[in-house]
Design a protein around this motif. Structure first.
Motif, PDB file in Angstrom:
ATOM      1  N   VAL A   1       7.574  -5.522   5.518  1.00  0.00           N
ATOM      2  CA  VAL A   1       7.810  -4.288   4.510  1.00  0.00           C
ATOM      3  C   VAL A   1       9.101  -4.555   3.781  1.00  0.00           C
ATOM      4  N   LEU A   2      10.079  -5.101   4.457  1.00  0.00           N
ATOM      5  CA  LEU A   2      11.425  -5.287   3.954  1.00  0.00           C
ATOM      6  C   LEU A   2      11.358  -6.418   2.928  1.00  0.00           C
ATOM      7  N   LEU A   3      10.595  -7.278   2.888  1.00  0.00           N
ATOM      8  CA  LEU A   3      10.536  -8.308   1.822  1.00  0.00           C
ATOM      9  C   LEU A   3       9.798  -7.601   0.564  1.00  0.00           C
ATOM     10  N   VAL A   4       8.834  -6.885   0.894  1.00  0.00           N
ATOM     11  CA  VAL A   4       8.020  -6.356  -0.369  1.00  0.00           C
ATOM     12  C   VAL A   4       9.142  -5.111  -1.014  1.00  0.00           C
ATOM     13  N   THR A   5       9.834  -4.438  -0.203  1.00  0.00           N
ATOM     14  CA  THR A   5      10.824  -3.625  -0.882  1.00  0.00           C
ATOM     15  C   THR A   5      11.875  -4.480  -1.785  1.00  0.00           C
ATOM     16  N   VAL A   6      12.416  -5.497  -1.068  1.00  0.00           N
ATOM     17  CA  VAL A   6      13.206  -6.291  -1.963  1.00  0.00           C
ATOM     18  C   VAL A   6      12.453  -6.861  -3.316  1.00  0.00           C
ATOM     19  N   PHE A   7      11.521  -7.373  -2.879  1.00  0.00           N
ATOM     20  CA  PHE A   7      10.576  -7.893  -4.279  1.00  0.00           C
ATOM     21  C   PHE A   7      10.608  -6.633  -5.339  1.00  0.00           C
ATOM     22  N   ILE A   8      10.136  -5.486  -4.838  1.00  0.00           N
ATOM     23  CA  ILE A   8      10.098  -4.380  -5.951  1.00  0.00           C
ATOM     24  C   ILE A   8      11.446  -3.782  -6.377  1.00  0.00           C
ATOM     25  N   ALA A   9      12.757  -4.025  -5.641  1.00  0.00           N
ATOM     26  CA  ALA A   9      13.866  -3.939  -6.261  1.00  0.00           C
ATOM     27  C   ALA A   9      14.048  -4.860  -7.282  1.00  0.00           C
ATOM     28  N   VAL A  10      13.807  -6.140  -6.991  1.00  0.00           N
ATOM     29  CA  VAL A  10      14.180  -7.184  -7.972  1.00  0.00           C
ATOM     30  C   VAL A  10      13.447  -6.990  -9.265  1.00  0.00           C
ATOM     31  N   PHE A  11      11.841  -6.639  -9.089  1.00  0.00           N
ATOM     32  CA  PHE A  11      10.829  -6.572 -10.074  1.00  0.00           C
ATOM     33  C   PHE A  11      11.500  -5.342 -10.934  1.00  0.00           C
TER      34      PHE A  11
ATOM     35  N   ILE B   1       0.914  -1.301   0.136  1.00  0.00           N
ATOM     36  CA  ILE B   1      -0.127   0.014  -0.150  1.00  0.00           C
ATOM     37  C   ILE B   1       0.929   1.132   0.036  1.00  0.00           C
ATOM     38  N   ALA B   2       1.981   1.402   0.745  1.00  0.00           N
ATOM     39  CA  ALA B   2       2.943   2.534   1.007  1.00  0.00           C
ATOM     40  C   ALA B   2       3.391   2.836  -0.521  1.00  0.00           C
ATOM     41  N   ASN B   3       3.947   1.381  -0.970  1.00  0.00           N
ATOM     42  CA  ASN B   3       4.571   1.582  -2.635  1.00  0.00           C
ATOM     43  C   ASN B   3       3.624   2.159  -3.408  1.00  0.00           C
ATOM     44  N   ALA B   4       2.166   1.646  -3.491  1.00  0.00           N
ATOM     45  CA  ALA B   4       1.229   2.191  -4.449  1.00  0.00           C
ATOM     46  C   ALA B   4       1.065   3.701  -4.147  1.00  0.00           C
ATOM     47  N   VAL B   5       1.012   4.069  -3.019  1.00  0.00           N
ATOM     48  CA  VAL B   5       0.597   5.485  -2.746  1.00  0.00           C
ATOM     49  C   VAL B   5       1.596   6.483  -3.092  1.00  0.00           C
ATOM     50  N   GLY B   6       2.965   5.728  -2.785  1.00  0.00           N
ATOM     51  CA  GLY B   6       4.113   6.526  -3.150  1.00  0.00           C
ATOM     52  C   GLY B   6       4.389   6.770  -4.591  1.00  0.00           C
ATOM     53  N   LEU B   7       3.845   5.669  -5.327  1.00  0.00           N
ATOM     54  CA  LEU B   7       3.750   5.767  -6.654  1.00  0.00           C
ATOM     55  C   LEU B   7       2.946   6.660  -7.531  1.00  0.00           C
ATOM     56  N   ILE B   8       1.709   6.737  -6.882  1.00  0.00           N
ATOM     57  CA  ILE B   8       0.671   7.886  -7.318  1.00  0.00           C
ATOM     58  C   ILE B   8       1.067   9.188  -6.989  1.00  0.00           C
TER      59      ILE B   8
ATOM     60  N   THR C   1      -2.688   7.801 -15.181  1.00  0.00           N
ATOM     61  CA  THR C   1      -2.539   6.561 -16.283  1.00  0.00           C
ATOM     62  C   THR C   1      -2.029   7.355 -17.445  1.00  0.00           C
ATOM     63  N   THR C   2      -1.903   8.476 -17.750  1.00  0.00           N
ATOM     64  CA  THR C   2      -1.080   9.258 -18.841  1.00  0.00           C
ATOM     65  C   THR C   2       0.242   9.098 -18.553  1.00  0.00           C
ATOM     66  N   VAL C   3       0.502   9.598 -17.157  1.00  0.00           N
ATOM     67  CA  VAL C   3       2.011   9.446 -16.604  1.00  0.00           C
ATOM     68  C   VAL C   3       2.676   8.237 -16.809  1.00  0.00           C
ATOM     69  N   ILE C   4       1.876   7.025 -16.379  1.00  0.00           N
ATOM     70  CA  ILE C   4       2.367   5.954 -16.521  1.00  0.00           C
ATOM     71  C   ILE C   4       2.606   5.376 -17.750  1.00  0.00           C
ATOM     72  N   LYS C   5       1.678   5.560 -18.830  1.00  0.00           N
ATOM     73  CA  LYS C   5       2.035   5.218 -20.190  1.00  0.00           C
ATOM     74  C   LYS C   5       3.115   5.978 -20.559  1.00  0.00           C
ATOM     75  N   ALA C   6       3.039   7.167 -20.330  1.00  0.00           N
ATOM     76  CA  ALA C   6       4.385   7.750 -20.973  1.00  0.00           C
ATOM     77  C   ALA C   6       5.793   7.451 -20.341  1.00  0.00           C
ATOM     78  N   ALA C   7       5.787   6.954 -18.957  1.00  0.00           N
ATOM     79  CA  ALA C   7       6.876   6.719 -18.192  1.00  0.00           C
ATOM     80  C   ALA C   7       7.355   5.282 -18.950  1.00  0.00           C
TER      81      ALA C   7
ATOM     82  N   LYS D   1      12.193   3.543 -12.709  1.00  0.00           N
ATOM     83  CA  LYS D   1      12.467   4.817 -11.792  1.00  0.00           C
ATOM     84  C   LYS D   1      11.400   5.196 -10.994  1.00  0.00           C
ATOM     85  N   LEU D   2      10.498   5.353 -11.585  1.00  0.00           N
ATOM     86  CA  LEU D   2       9.216   5.805 -11.186  1.00  0.00           C
ATOM     87  C   LEU D   2       8.553   4.922  -9.935  1.00  0.00           C
ATOM     88  N   ILE D   3       8.555   3.807 -10.104  1.00  0.00           N
ATOM     89  CA  ILE D   3       8.459   2.757  -9.266  1.00  0.00           C
ATOM     90  C   ILE D   3       9.391   2.706  -8.112  1.00  0.00           C
ATOM     91  N   SER D   4      10.471   2.921  -8.396  1.00  0.00           N
ATOM     92  CA  SER D   4      11.598   2.969  -7.404  1.00  0.00           C
ATOM     93  C   SER D   4      11.435   4.069  -6.424  1.00  0.00           C
TER      94      SER D   4
END
Length: 93
Positions: free
Chosen positions: A76-86, A14-21, A34-40, A48-51
């Protein structure tokens, strides 16, 4: 124990989704999400935007550490590592 890790993972997602938004809104110069995500994705900086969105995970991690909720912090750390690998795999493809 597993429930606490799951709660931490859920908070991390949830924190990552809110941070991305928030990141997409701030860097999007008034365009909708959606326009920003498509352009990115088209310009090659979606990873980089996800990070940048994962920065809020840092805040939630330290909140859990301060409150001595180590298993939630581990989630939270597991999700952060998953996001980094992704993000790394997304960048390589």
């Amino acid at each position: 124990m597993k429930k606490e890790i799951f709660i931490g993972m859920l908070v991390g997602l949830i924190a990552n989704a809110v941070g991305l938004i928030l990141t997409a809104t701030l860097l999007g110069r008034g365009d909708d999400f959606t326009t920003v995500i498509k352009a990115a994705a088209a310009e090659g900086f979606l990873g980089k935007l996800i990070s940048l969105g994962a920065v809020l995970n840092l805040i939630s991690f330290f909140i859990f550490i301060r409150r001595k909720e180590d298993y939630r912090a581990r989630g939270v750390l597991l999700v952060t590592v998953f996001i980094a690998v992704f993000t790394f795999l997304f960048k390589m493809l």
